[in-house]
Scaffold this motif. Sequence first.
Motif, PDB file in Angstrom:
ATOM      1  N   GLY A 274      36.522 -37.848  13.954  1.00 37.07           N
ATOM      2  CA  GLY A 274      36.036 -36.919  14.976  1.00 37.07           C
ATOM      3  C   GLY A 274      34.962 -35.990  14.471  1.00 37.07           C
ATOM      4  N   ASP A 275      34.791 -35.904  13.147  1.00 31.07           N
ATOM      5  CA  ASP A 275      33.764 -35.045  12.552  1.00 31.07           C
ATOM      6  C   ASP A 275      32.520 -35.883  12.298  1.00 31.07           C
ATOM      7  OD1 ASP A 275      35.489 -32.840  12.538  1.00 31.07           O
ATOM      8  OD2 ASP A 275      36.342 -33.459  10.621  1.00 31.07           O
ATOM      9  N   ASN A 276      31.705 -36.019  13.310  1.00 34.10           N
ATOM     10  CA  ASN A 276      30.539 -36.895  13.269  1.00 34.10           C
ATOM     11  C   ASN A 276      29.309 -36.123  12.813  1.00 34.10           C
ATOM     12  OD1 ASN A 276      31.950 -37.838  16.311  1.00 34.10           O
ATOM     13  ND2 ASN A 276      32.202 -39.031  14.469  1.00 34.10           N
ATOM     14  N   TYR A 277      29.309 -35.707  11.530  1.00 34.83           N
ATOM     15  CA  TYR A 277      28.206 -34.907  11.020  1.00 34.83           C
ATOM     16  C   TYR A 277      26.906 -35.688  11.094  1.00 34.83           C
ATOM     17  CZ  TYR A 277      29.049 -37.561   6.739  1.00 34.83           C
ATOM     18  OH  TYR A 277      29.233 -38.569   5.835  1.00 34.83           O
TER      19      TYR A 277
ATOM     20  N   GLN B  49      28.015 -30.987  20.659  1.00 35.88           N
ATOM     21  CA  GLN B  49      26.887 -30.950  19.735  1.00 35.88           C
ATOM     22  C   GLN B  49      26.207 -29.579  19.812  1.00 35.88           C
ATOM     23  OE1 GLN B  49      23.367 -33.260  20.808  1.00 35.88           O
ATOM     24  NE2 GLN B  49      23.232 -33.984  18.696  1.00 35.88           N
TER      25      GLN B  49
ATOM     26  N   TYR C  12      31.136 -33.071  17.185  1.00 38.69           N
ATOM     27  CA  TYR C  12      32.587 -33.052  17.024  1.00 38.69           C
ATOM     28  C   TYR C  12      33.101 -33.820  18.226  1.00 38.69           C
ATOM     29  CZ  TYR C  12      37.441 -32.119  17.171  1.00 38.69           C
ATOM     30  OH  TYR C  12      38.796 -32.311  17.236  1.00 38.69           O
ATOM     31  N   SER C  13      33.856 -34.879  17.995  1.00 40.15           N
ATOM     32  CA  SER C  13      34.337 -35.731  19.089  1.00 40.15           C
ATOM     33  C   SER C  13      35.849 -35.656  19.214  1.00 40.15           C
ATOM     34  CB  SER C  13      33.923 -37.187  18.845  1.00 40.15           C
ATOM     35  OG  SER C  13      32.527 -37.297  18.839  1.00 40.15           O
ATOM     36  N   TYR C  14      36.300 -35.341  20.423  1.00 37.12           N
ATOM     37  CA  TYR C  14      37.727 -35.369  20.739  1.00 37.12           C
ATOM     38  C   TYR C  14      37.975 -36.706  21.433  1.00 37.12           C
ATOM     39  CZ  TYR C  14      42.306 -34.273  22.515  1.00 37.12           C
ATOM     40  OH  TYR C  14      43.656 -34.305  22.788  1.00 37.12           O
TER      41      TYR C  14
ATOM     42  N   SER D 115      32.347 -35.262  23.389  1.00 35.58           N
ATOM     43  CA  SER D 115      31.636 -34.899  22.166  1.00 35.58           C
ATOM     44  C   SER D 115      30.871 -33.600  22.358  1.00 35.58           C
ATOM     45  CB  SER D 115      30.661 -36.008  21.760  1.00 35.58           C
ATOM     46  OG  SER D 115      31.375 -37.146  21.355  1.00 35.58           O
TER      47      SER D 115
END
Length: 166
Positions: free
Chosen positions: A58-61, A159, A46-48, A157
């Motif tokens: 921002g949702d880097n699955y 994780q 999840y990246s802010y 980010s």
Amino acid sequence: MIRHLTRAAFFSLALCSVAHAEDTFLGMDVIDAKPANEVWIDSGFYSYHFDRNANLNGDNYGLGAEYRFSDVSAVTVGRFYNSDRQYSNYAGVYYQPLAIGPVKLGAVVGGFNGYPKMKDGGWFLAAIPVATVEWKRVGLNVAFVPTLKDRLYGAISFQLKVKVWD
């Protein structure tokens, strides 16, 4: 560009190796590098993003893995859907010789791809500061991704990870 990242990585590693001569470095504990044998399964991120107006993902699955071979070092590989809405792969080495309480501090140095404005989506080298907290079988990596002009968007980010072998 790569030259600056490489210098930053070597400078960080040099500072950390100097720290091994003491029990503390700049008020942080120096972790004794004992052997380990752990496998972690990592989520994507999840990246802010710092640029809140850039319409970034921002949702880097994704999915990754870490093999921790010492208390301060691990290798990592994975794949995720990045901020530019493209698939990225990564492979790298964590080196985290410092700690503040339960939080390990250091960097991950490795290769990344899939960012269209960075080497036309090809592989590039990066050194990224990272903090890690682990509680028994669950952990969290927090990375500070610097902004690189108009090629890579900066973010913090997060994780999640789960230990599956020790």
